[in-house]
Design an enzyme around this catalytic site. Sequence first.
Site, short mmCIF file in Angstrom:
data_model
loop_
_atom_site.label_atom_id
_atom_site.label_comp_id
_atom_site.label_asym_id
_atom_site.label_seq_id
_atom_site.Cartn_x
_atom_site.Cartn_y
_atom_site.Cartn_z
CG ASN A 214 -3.92 -4.54 3.48
OD1 ASN A 214 -3.41 -4.47 2.38
ND2 ASN A 214 -3.22 -4.51 4.59
NE ARG B 179 -1.99 -1.44 3.48
CZ ARG B 179 -2.31 -1.29 4.77
NH1 ARG B 179 -3.46 -0.83 5.12
NH2 ARG B 179 -1.45 -1.60 5.71
#
Length: 94
Positions: free
Chosen positions: A38, A20
């Site tokens: 996520n 990320r």
Amino acid sequence: MAKTRAHVFISGRVQGVFFRSTTRSKAKNLSITGWVKNLKDGRVEAVFEGEDDKVKEMLDFCHEGSSAAQVSDVEINWEEYQGEFSGFEIRYEW
């Protein structure tokens, strides 16, 4: 330059490997807006908005990911550009 939006789901070893944060850095470098997060099932979900060629560059990145990631699949859903984001963020909600 035409603008587009891609809603993607990335599978593989993509959580706990700085996927990320690396995605956010890459998006900011390319002036892409949207978000990444996520999912409970182990995948990463993201929305990218921006110029066509820049979004395609982000999608190329998603097939590689961060240096520790092992991407097995990238599902891409092309959507209509909406221009709703002012930047690129990591989201933490499930």
